[in-house]
Design an enzyme around this catalytic site. Structure first.
Site, PDB file in Angstrom:
ATOM      1  N   ALA A 102     -36.230  26.166  42.771  1.00 30.68           N
ATOM      2  CA  ALA A 102     -35.104  26.338  41.855  1.00 30.68           C
ATOM      3  C   ALA A 102     -35.229  25.705  40.476  1.00 30.68           C
ATOM      4  CB  ALA A 102     -33.843  25.822  42.513  1.00 30.68           C
ATOM      5  N   ALA A 103     -35.988  24.634  40.341  1.00 27.52           N
ATOM      6  CA  ALA A 103     -35.973  23.908  39.063  1.00 27.52           C
ATOM      7  C   ALA A 103     -36.677  24.701  37.959  1.00 27.52           C
ATOM      8  CB  ALA A 103     -36.660  22.561  39.233  1.00 27.52           C
TER       9      ALA A 103
ATOM     10  N   GLY B 245     -32.644  27.774  35.961  1.00 29.55           N
ATOM     11  CA  GLY B 245     -32.227  28.922  35.141  1.00 29.55           C
ATOM     12  C   GLY B 245     -31.640  30.041  35.999  1.00 29.55           C
TER      13      GLY B 245
ATOM     14  N   CYS C   2     -43.932  34.909  37.683  1.00 35.19           N
ATOM     15  CA  CYS C   2     -44.143  35.266  36.279  1.00 35.19           C
ATOM     16  C   CYS C   2     -45.652  35.415  36.069  1.00 35.19           C
ATOM     17  CB  CYS C   2     -43.523  34.235  35.330  1.00 35.19           C
ATOM     18  SG  CYS C   2     -44.111  32.557  35.554  1.00 35.19           S
TER      19      CYS C   2
END
Ligand SMILES: C[S@@+](CC[C@H](N)C(=O)[O-])C[C@H]1O[C@@H](n2cnc3c(N)ncnc32)[C@H](O)[C@@H]1O
Length: 436
Positions: free
Chosen positions: A255-256, A259, A375
């Site tokens: 999660a960090a 966003g 990504c």
């Protein structure tokens, strides 16, 4: 305002920290930018260091032609200063005499005053032989595309028709995207009343805004109050694809800095959301981000690959796996990735992703939805990762990612956005469901 550190010298220190010590650009800026007081100088340091790192494989080839003998390894700051000098002329169009003088003067600030003569000679030689030097540097693949050879090779084999476009996009300047916090303000209202001139709505996500040119968050209206966040358009698809509903139990497994956690909460009131993160330092970023946006959720520290350490045993309706990856899709934002990644990192990233997927699968309830995202643009982290997961997991099925328009391209089980497409970062998404 007089700076303690000259801008060229500071840029050389930053570049040396990346190429010599394997530091990220962000951590090097955090160390050296405070010593540059004038905001215009700081902007120059950033532009110069980003440019040198972005075009490092090409600048190296140029510098090697201009040196009579190879420089010693410990001369990393001097080498970085020379690269910054060449970049000023080649990439920033700084007038030649100003670039030479400033680079020569900066030798003292990097602790090498006796290298003035060498720097002067190299810079002047470049001015005399520029055409030939530039032309020769473009003859190798590394110089031509300004990427390390292994990265070019990988992109070529994964994307035989698109690799050149990807390489070019990686060398371009990324646009800035905002995400309007729909729990506080409608996107149209923000666009009409607060958005900077030239901002326009993104094509796929209603609350996404694409800016004309990047801005400091301090001058973005409503940023401090939580009306908007900075987030690329591709990353903004995650919360929509997850499709959480009121009452859903949701896990954001990697999660960090939060966003996507924040976006999920902004879109869907009335959910129970757990944000999981294994890195304690990064974990604290989730809370500070949520505080700014007036949002709250459960925050868990733990390894997504080992739910026994943090899971209460109650299945989740939705699981977002924004997996740790090589970040090969965001090189235009983080050009240091070109230099910091090694080909071997691909295998370790893929192994980690496999472990996380297998570990998390039992936490999804039958009929639930898992979104896997990276990504990255590499097949082993994306399509190959998901097809191998589907092969070894009998109760998993992939679900087509329809909706939100024609973004990316279907790659089998998932969809891939290549860097620069519709102004977005390179991202991969796949959706999995568990048989009832
Ligand atoms: C791609 S980043 C997540 C970005 C985040 N979802 C966002 O949108 O702001 C991946 C995160 O996963 C974390 N991570 C890596 N391995 C993990 C693991 N085994 N369990 C949980 N988190 C992990 C990393 O520290 C990193 O913060």
């Amino acid at each position: 305002m007089k700076s303690i550190l000259d801008a060229r010298a500071a840029a050389a220190m930053v570049v040396a920290a990346v190429i010599g010590s394997g530091r990220t650009l962000d951590s090097a800026f955090a160390e050296y930018l405070d010593d540059v007081r004038d905001p215009r100088d700081r902007a120059m340091v950033r532009a110069m260091a980003y440019g040198v790192i972005r075009f490092y494989p090409r600048l190296e080839q140029m510098l090697d032609q201009l040196l009579d003998r190879p420089m010693k390894r410990r001369e990393i700051r001097l080498r970085s200063l020379l690269l910054a000098g060449l970049y000023q002329i080649n990439g920033m169009n700084t007038p030649a005499h100003a670039a030479v003088d400033a680079t020569v003067s900066a030798t003292a600030a990097i602790g090498r005053p006796r290298a003035r003569g060498l720097v002067n000679a190299v810079m002047r030689r470049y001015l005399r032989e520029r055409e030939t030097v530039d032309e020769r540097a473009m003859q190798s693949q590394e110089g031509r595309w300004a990427h390390p050879g292994w990265l070019i090779g990988r992109l070529r084999s994964d994307w035989p028709s698109d690799w050149e476009d990807i390489l070019e996009a990686n060398n371009s300047h990324p646009p800035m995207w905002l995400r309007v916090n729909r729990s506080l303000i409608g996107p149209e209202e923000y666009l009409k009343l607060h958005a900077p001139p030239g901002a326009r709505s993104g094509r796929f996500v209603p609350e996404s805004l694409l800016l004309d040119s990047p801005l400091d968050v301090d001058v973005i209206a409503g940023f401090e109050k939580g009306l908007v966040s900075v987030q690329d358009g591709a990353a903004q698809l995650a919360a929509h694809l997850l499709d959480a509903r009121e009452g859903s139990r949701v896990l954001d497994a990697c999660a960090a800095p939060g966003g996507k956690t924040a976006h999920i909460l902004e879109l869907t009131p009335g959910i129970t959301l757990h944000a999981l993160e294994s890195n304690r330092i990064r974990l604290s970023l989730i809370e500070s981000n949520l505080n700014r946006l007036h949002l709250r959720c459960g925050i868990l520290e733990g390894d997504a690959g080992q739910p026994a350490g943090w899971w209460d045993g109650e299945p989740y309706d939705r699981v977002l796996v924004d997996a740790p990856c090589t970040a090969s899709g965001v090189i235009r934002r983080h050009p240091d990735i070109k230099l910091l990644r090694r080909e071997a990192d691909l295998r370790s990233a893929a192994e980690q992703q496999r472990r996380i997927l297998d570990g998390l699968w039992p936490t999804l309830r039958p009929g639930g939805r898992m979104i896997y995202a990276t990504c990255s643009v590499f097949m082993v982290e994306n399509e190959a990762q998901i097809s191998s997961f589907l092969e070894r997991t009998p109760d998993a099925r992939s679900v087509p990612l329809d909706g939100f328009g024609e973004w990316g391209r279907v790659t089998g089980s998932g969809r891939q956005i290549l860097p620069g497409e519709a102004a977005m970062d390179g991202f991969y998404y796949a959706c999995l469901t568990k048989l009832q």
